[in-house]
Design an enzyme around this catalytic site. Structure first.
Site, PDB file in Angstrom:
ATOM      1  N   LYS A  14       0.795  -1.086  -0.200  1.00  0.00           N
ATOM      2  CA  LYS A  14      -0.049   0.172   0.020  1.00  0.00           C
ATOM      3  C   LYS A  14       0.962   1.171   0.013  1.00  0.00           C
ATOM      4  O   LYS A  14       0.545   2.151  -0.727  1.00  0.00           O
ATOM      5  CB  LYS A  14      -0.910   0.047   1.228  1.00  0.00           C
ATOM      6  CG  LYS A  14      -1.770  -1.290   1.232  1.00  0.00           C
ATOM      7  CD  LYS A  14      -2.842  -1.078   2.400  1.00  0.00           C
ATOM      8  CE  LYS A  14      -2.168  -1.285   3.946  1.00  0.00           C
ATOM      9  NZ  LYS A  14      -1.675  -2.605   4.129  1.00  0.00           N
ATOM     10  N   ARG A  89      -9.704   0.653   8.952  1.00  0.00           N
ATOM     11  CA  ARG A  89      -9.185  -0.812   9.039  1.00  0.00           C
ATOM     12  C   ARG A  89     -10.270  -1.630   9.950  1.00  0.00           C
ATOM     13  O   ARG A  89      -9.951  -2.794  10.326  1.00  0.00           O
ATOM     14  CB  ARG A  89      -7.930  -0.831  10.075  1.00  0.00           C
ATOM     15  CG  ARG A  89      -6.542  -0.977   9.291  1.00  0.00           C
ATOM     16  CD  ARG A  89      -5.451  -1.012  10.258  1.00  0.00           C
ATOM     17  NE  ARG A  89      -4.256  -1.889   9.789  1.00  0.00           N
ATOM     18  CZ  ARG A  89      -3.302  -1.494   9.127  1.00  0.00           C
ATOM     19  NH1 ARG A  89      -3.166  -0.154   8.629  1.00  0.00           N
ATOM     20  NH2 ARG A  89      -2.351  -2.128   8.987  1.00  0.00           N
ATOM     21  N   ARG A 128      11.365  -6.487   4.576  1.00  0.00           N
ATOM     22  CA  ARG A 128      11.248  -5.008   4.641  1.00  0.00           C
ATOM     23  C   ARG A 128      12.020  -4.381   6.202  1.00  0.00           C
ATOM     24  O   ARG A 128      12.447  -3.599   6.223  1.00  0.00           O
ATOM     25  CB  ARG A 128       9.784  -4.592   4.809  1.00  0.00           C
ATOM     26  CG  ARG A 128       9.478  -3.121   5.115  1.00  0.00           C
ATOM     27  CD  ARG A 128       8.246  -2.568   4.808  1.00  0.00           C
ATOM     28  NE  ARG A 128       7.217  -3.147   5.717  1.00  0.00           N
ATOM     29  CZ  ARG A 128       5.876  -2.814   5.697  1.00  0.00           C
ATOM     30  NH1 ARG A 128       5.281  -2.278   4.753  1.00  0.00           N
ATOM     31  NH2 ARG A 128       5.178  -3.246   6.753  1.00  0.00           N
ATOM     32  N   ARG A 134      11.596  -1.290  11.603  1.00  0.00           N
ATOM     33  CA  ARG A 134      10.302  -1.713  12.176  1.00  0.00           C
ATOM     34  C   ARG A 134      10.220  -2.821  12.961  1.00  0.00           C
ATOM     35  O   ARG A 134      10.534  -3.770  12.297  1.00  0.00           O
ATOM     36  CB  ARG A 134       9.024  -1.689  11.033  1.00  0.00           C
ATOM     37  CG  ARG A 134       8.729  -0.120  10.672  1.00  0.00           C
ATOM     38  CD  ARG A 134       7.629  -0.277   9.666  1.00  0.00           C
ATOM     39  NE  ARG A 134       6.253  -0.844  10.010  1.00  0.00           N
ATOM     40  CZ  ARG A 134       5.171  -0.857   9.442  1.00  0.00           C
ATOM     41  NH1 ARG A 134       5.161  -0.379   8.190  1.00  0.00           N
ATOM     42  NH2 ARG A 134       4.161  -1.572   9.763  1.00  0.00           N
ATOM     43  N   ARG A 146      -0.276  -9.266  13.343  1.00  0.00           N
ATOM     44  CA  ARG A 146      -0.937  -8.421  12.528  1.00  0.00           C
ATOM     45  C   ARG A 146      -2.001  -9.236  11.275  1.00  0.00           C
ATOM     46  O   ARG A 146      -3.100  -8.420  10.981  1.00  0.00           O
ATOM     47  CB  ARG A 146       0.017  -7.539  11.782  1.00  0.00           C
ATOM     48  CG  ARG A 146       0.954  -6.698  12.865  1.00  0.00           C
ATOM     49  CD  ARG A 146       2.032  -6.136  12.391  1.00  0.00           C
ATOM     50  NE  ARG A 146       2.287  -5.470  11.481  1.00  0.00           N
ATOM     51  CZ  ARG A 146       3.390  -5.495  10.610  1.00  0.00           C
ATOM     52  NH1 ARG A 146       4.313  -6.115  10.760  1.00  0.00           N
ATOM     53  NH2 ARG A 146       3.492  -4.843   9.340  1.00  0.00           N
TER      54      ARG A 146
HETATM   55  P1  ADP Z   1       1.049  -2.613   7.664  1.00  0.00           P
HETATM   56  O1  ADP Z   1      -0.272  -2.229   6.771  1.00  0.00           O
HETATM   57  O2  ADP Z   1       2.343  -3.112   6.978  1.00  0.00           O
HETATM   58  O3  ADP Z   1       0.641  -3.408   8.949  1.00  0.00           O
HETATM   59  P2  ADP Z   1       0.745   0.340   8.763  1.00  0.00           P
HETATM   60  O4  ADP Z   1       1.924   1.296   8.717  1.00  0.00           O
HETATM   61  O5  ADP Z   1      -0.367   0.524   8.038  1.00  0.00           O
HETATM   62  O6  ADP Z   1       1.512  -1.054   8.207  1.00  0.00           O
HETATM   63  O7  ADP Z   1       0.318   0.020  10.110  1.00  0.00           O
HETATM   64  C1  ADP Z   1       1.185  -0.348  11.319  1.00  0.00           C
HETATM   65  C2  ADP Z   1       0.569  -0.330  12.731  1.00  0.00           C
HETATM   66  O8  ADP Z   1       0.012   0.954  13.018  1.00  0.00           O
HETATM   67  C3  ADP Z   1      -0.741  -1.172  12.677  1.00  0.00           C
HETATM   68  O9  ADP Z   1      -0.343  -2.694  12.828  1.00  0.00           O
HETATM   69  C4  ADP Z   1      -1.496  -0.649  13.772  1.00  0.00           C
HETATM   70  O10 ADP Z   1      -0.949  -1.087  15.126  1.00  0.00           O
HETATM   71  C5  ADP Z   1      -1.379   0.738  13.662  1.00  0.00           C
HETATM   72  N1  ADP Z   1      -2.640   1.294  12.591  1.00  0.00           N
HETATM   73  C6  ADP Z   1      -2.327   1.776  11.593  1.00  0.00           C
HETATM   74  N2  ADP Z   1      -3.587   2.261  10.848  1.00  0.00           N
HETATM   75  C7  ADP Z   1      -4.376   1.959  11.820  1.00  0.00           C
HETATM   76  C8  ADP Z   1      -5.646   2.083  12.137  1.00  0.00           C
HETATM   77  N3  ADP Z   1      -6.429   2.541  10.873  1.00  0.00           N
HETATM   78  N4  ADP Z   1      -6.628   1.838  12.989  1.00  0.00           N
HETATM   79  C9  ADP Z   1      -5.862   1.274  14.024  1.00  0.00           C
HETATM   80  N5  ADP Z   1      -4.450   0.995  14.022  1.00  0.00           N
HETATM   81  C10 ADP Z   1      -3.974   1.201  12.828  1.00  0.00           C
END
Ligand code: ADP
Length: 190
Positions: A14, A89, A128, A134, A146
């Protein structure tokens, strides 16, 4: 406005694809993950609250995330449109997004959902971790968590947009360029 939800499991690409879409369509990129990480780095109140959730691969509570996203959208009143990356999400987040976009007399144009096989997701995330630093990418247990959270809480958001006739599934396997091209084709046909 052109408002895109770029959707997919962790590791689907994404963030990478968002960068290419904003350049071509002149959109504002809002990544909740990036916003949380920059707040964690800056040790803000929001960052201190979010850290425990990110470290464990859990979702930050809806109330916090929705308020944050609303504030970010409001900062860009004159935008041509947005790419929402990592948001919504949960169904509650999707409902809230509809309500506040409606209050701006706009709405989601399309959800582009990247389909990627689970083995491929895991290997992308491990790779990554070598460059991203991370913690949530480096630990296979957190990655599994996750992906489990994705299936349980996030995947239902796809049906939310499908019911509105806004879901387009994109094959997310292949080279970065191939996937970008598929996204361009879908957006240009809107
Ligand atoms: P990825 O899609 O690779 O897991 P992101 O950078 O989108 O990585 O998200 C990393 C973390 O940030 C998630 O595992 C969660 O803890 C938090 N997070 C991101 N977006 C949301 C959201 N919309 N609602 C709740 N938590 C979120």
């Amino acid at each position: 406005m052109l408002n895109i939800v770029l959707f997919g499991p962790p590791g689907a690409g994404k963030g990478t694809q968002s960068e290419r879409l904003i350049n071509r369509y002149g959109l504002v990129h809002l990544s909740t993950g990036d916003i949380f990480r920059s707040n964690i780095k800056g040790q803000t109140d929001l960052g201190n609250l979010a850290k425990g959730y990110l470290d464990q691969g859990k979702l930050v509570p809806d109330s916090v995330t929705i308020d944050l996203l609303r504030a970010e959208v409001m900062k860009h009143q004159t935008a041509k449109g947005f790419i929402f990356d990592g948001f919504p999400r949960t169904n509650a987040q999707a409902e809230a997004l509809d309500v506040f976009l409606e209050s701006m007399n706009t709405g989601i144009t399309v959800m582009l959902s990247l389909d990627v096989e689970e083995d491929e997701l895991k290997s992308r995330l491990i790779k990554r971790a070598e460059v991203s630093g991370r913690a949530d990418d480096a630990d296979p247990k957190i990655i599994d968590n996750r992906i489990a959270v994705y299936h349980k809480e996030t995947a239902p958001v796809k049906s939310f947009y499908e019911k509105q006739g806004k879901l387009i599934s994109i094959q997310g396997m292949g080279s970065v360029d191939e996937i970008t091209e598929r996204l361009f084709v879908s957006i240009d046909a809107l």
